[in-house]
Design an enzyme around this catalytic site. Structure first.
Site, PDB file in Angstrom:
ATOM      1  N   ASP A  39       0.823  -9.923   4.685  1.00 36.34           N
ATOM      2  CA  ASP A  39      -0.597  -9.910   4.334  1.00 36.34           C
ATOM      3  C   ASP A  39      -0.889 -10.604   3.008  1.00 36.34           C
ATOM      4  O   ASP A  39       0.018 -10.890   2.218  1.00 36.34           O
ATOM      5  CB  ASP A  39      -1.089  -8.460   4.231  1.00 36.34           C
ATOM      6  N   LYS A  61      -5.771 -11.593   5.255  1.00 39.31           N
ATOM      7  CA  LYS A  61      -7.215 -11.453   5.471  1.00 39.31           C
ATOM      8  C   LYS A  61      -7.862 -11.049   4.157  1.00 39.31           C
ATOM      9  O   LYS A  61      -7.435 -10.109   3.503  1.00 39.31           O
ATOM     10  CB  LYS A  61      -7.508 -10.368   6.519  1.00 39.31           C
ATOM     11  N   MET A 176     -11.183  -1.257  -1.708  1.00 39.10           N
ATOM     12  CA  MET A 176     -11.874  -2.348  -0.999  1.00 39.10           C
ATOM     13  C   MET A 176     -13.397  -2.229  -1.021  1.00 39.10           C
ATOM     14  O   MET A 176     -14.050  -2.363  -0.001  1.00 39.10           O
ATOM     15  CB  MET A 176     -11.394  -2.421   0.462  1.00 39.10           C
TER      16      MET A 176
END
Length: 505
Positions: A39, A61, A176
């Protein structure tokens, strides 16, 4: 559905960023992997642990930039595992804490494939810890709530009960949610949260790129906006944030916040880089040289001289690279270390002497400073070299001080070209240097200086320079570089000590 017995997928937590926080099990799995899918938030340095033949796939991502969709990642893991591969799926932090590891496990289970979960250190706890914020503390709270600020956008409504969250005691950690910070803090305030509640955001936590900002629930969104503070970041909400003033250990390191360029070869950069990182520096490795074998004719001559080392009185090494090249050739020719005979060994400086000792040999003579003139003086003090046979193993285009001076003193001197330095160009590192700049650039050899200057990169206005010693400094000045720092002890430890002293003064 029966499980396939051939392939297996390990859904593995890659930790929060600091390479030292990767679990031993994760490292072992990486070293044995056939396929690695990693990732955006994984530290790419851990990929160096993978076998050379491993297939490495980036599936990062971030907001507005998805290499693969989650459905494509699920399908990829199923495909590679079904093909009988040992797959390691590296996910930043912990795979099951807002990492969508559960969805990937479900896809593998539905396909009847074997999988294991390898937990990792989560940024929800590690990032605040590196910012001096304990998420729990007996004197402040007895409860921790972790929530996401980035919910599934396809859901008709939020699953977060902001009314309950606002009244929840203890520490709250949000992952996030930087882009939605203003809306989230506003919802908490609307539902009765105290506007004076301390808040801190930690960006790139646990890495040398870490940044932190503090405020209150009422002011933090504006502070983040004014400072252009971007993801990835962890938000900590609660009274424990006030402990940061006294517990901020990581950001208090002497080189924290300094971006330092290391121009050594890829193979050699690690030692200097690690020492600088330990002191808090953000290190950019920009190799300008690499070490290669001599050309064919030089290699033949080198082999002959190494074969006949036993006929010499002295064997002189001028660098750790020369030591490695010599013994690499020696053990191509001989199987027994005793074939080196009774030759005495001289080394130019502590680093070269330390490399000799790695081969279980004693250094009989060493210059206190890593310059040729110092070694000549050491020979003079040791006694006459008249009619003694001396073999010097050094780089192509090395300074001729040793040869000339020892010959003048009556020695019979042969030179063995042990290795060459050739230019290297890392376009990605150069691009980062041009884009992000740096506070300091380090040089550990004249060839590194020459090849860096040949790149003709634009230099930041306030860039400082550090040299390992006077020979390198002389080359820097000849090529138009100012020397801001020069190591008193001409090795990596001395260079790091000089850099630390410069920024601590």
């Amino acid at each position: 559905m029966a499980k396939s017995t051939s392939g297996i997928c390990y859904l593995t937590g890659a930790g929060p960023g600091d390479l030292g926080l990767v679990t031993l099990k994760a490292r072992q799995l990486i070293s044995e992997a056939e396929v690695i899918v990693y990732d955006y938030l994984c530290n790419p340095e851990m990929l160096a642990w993978a076998p050379k033949e491993a297939e490495i796939i980036y599936a990062g991502k971030k907001a507005g930039d998805h290499t693969l969709t989650q459905e494509e990642i699920n399908a990829l893991l199923v495909e590679k595992t079904r093909a009988g591969k040992k797959v390691v799926r590296l996910k930043g932090g912990d795979p099951f804490l807002f990492g969508r590891g559960g969805e990937e496990a479900e896809a593998l289970a539905k396909a009847g494939l074997r999988f294991e979960i390898v937990p990792g250190v989560t940024s929800a706890i590690a990032a605040p810890a590196y910012a001096g914020i304990p998420v729990t503390h007996r004197g402040h709270n007895a409860q921790l709530t972790i929530f996401t600020g980035h919910e599934d956008p396809t859901k008709p409504e939020s699953s977060i009960d902001y009314a309950r969250l606002a009244k929840q005691p203890g520490t709250k950690v949000m992952l996030m949610g930087v882009e939605r910070l203003e809306q989230i803090t506003q919802k908490l305030l609307e539902h009765g949260a105290n506007p004076e509640t301390p808040v801190a955001l930690v960006r790139w936590g646990t890495t040398t790129r870490q940044e932190s900002v503090s405020g209150t629930l009422e002011t933090i969104a504006q502070i983040v906006r004014e400072r252009n503070f971007k993801a990835p970041a962890v938000a900590v909400i609660g009274e424990v944030v006030t402990l940061r003033d006294s517990l901020n250990w990581f950001e208090s390191k002497p080189l924290f916040g300094k971006r330092i360029v290391v121009t050594r070869t890829r193979k050699q950069a690690g030692k200097l880089s690690e020492k600088l990182k330990t002191l808090g520096a953000d290190v950019l490795e920009l190799p300008t040289i690499k070490i290669v074998e001599p050309n064919r004719q030089q290699l033949l001559e080198f082999g002959e001289l190494v074969r006949d080392t036993h006929i010499y009185d002295w064997l002189v090494f001028t660098s750790p690279n020369g030591v490695e090249a010599f013994f690499d050739m020696f053990y191509r020719i001989y199987n027994d270390a005793r074939e080196i005979g009774g030759v005495r060994i001289a080394a130019l400086g502590p680093a070269t002497a330390a490399k000799v000792k790695e081969y279980r040999l004693t250094v009989d003579l060493m210059a206190e400073t890593a310059v040729a003139e110092g070694l000549v003086q050491a020979f003079v003090q040791d006694g006459s070299v008249e009619n003694l046979k001396i073999l010097i193993a050094h780089a192509e285009k090395a300074r001729d001080v040793l040869f000339k001076e020892l010959t003048r003193l009556g020695a019979i001197v042969d030179e063995a070209i042990a290795y060459r330095t050739v230019p290297e160009h890392d376009s990605e590192a150069c691009a980062r240097f041009v884009k992000d700049g740096a506070d300091l650039i380090t040089f550990a050899s004249s060839s590194a200086v020459e090849n860096f200057m040949a790149l003709k990169l634009p230099l930041p206005a306030n860039l400082k320079t550090a040299s390992i010693g006077p020979v390198t400094s002389k080359t820097m000045r000849e090529l138009g570089l100012r020397v801001d720092i020069e190591a008193k002890q001409h090795d990596i430890a001395g260079l790091v000590e000089a850099i630390e002293a410069y920024y601590s003064s």
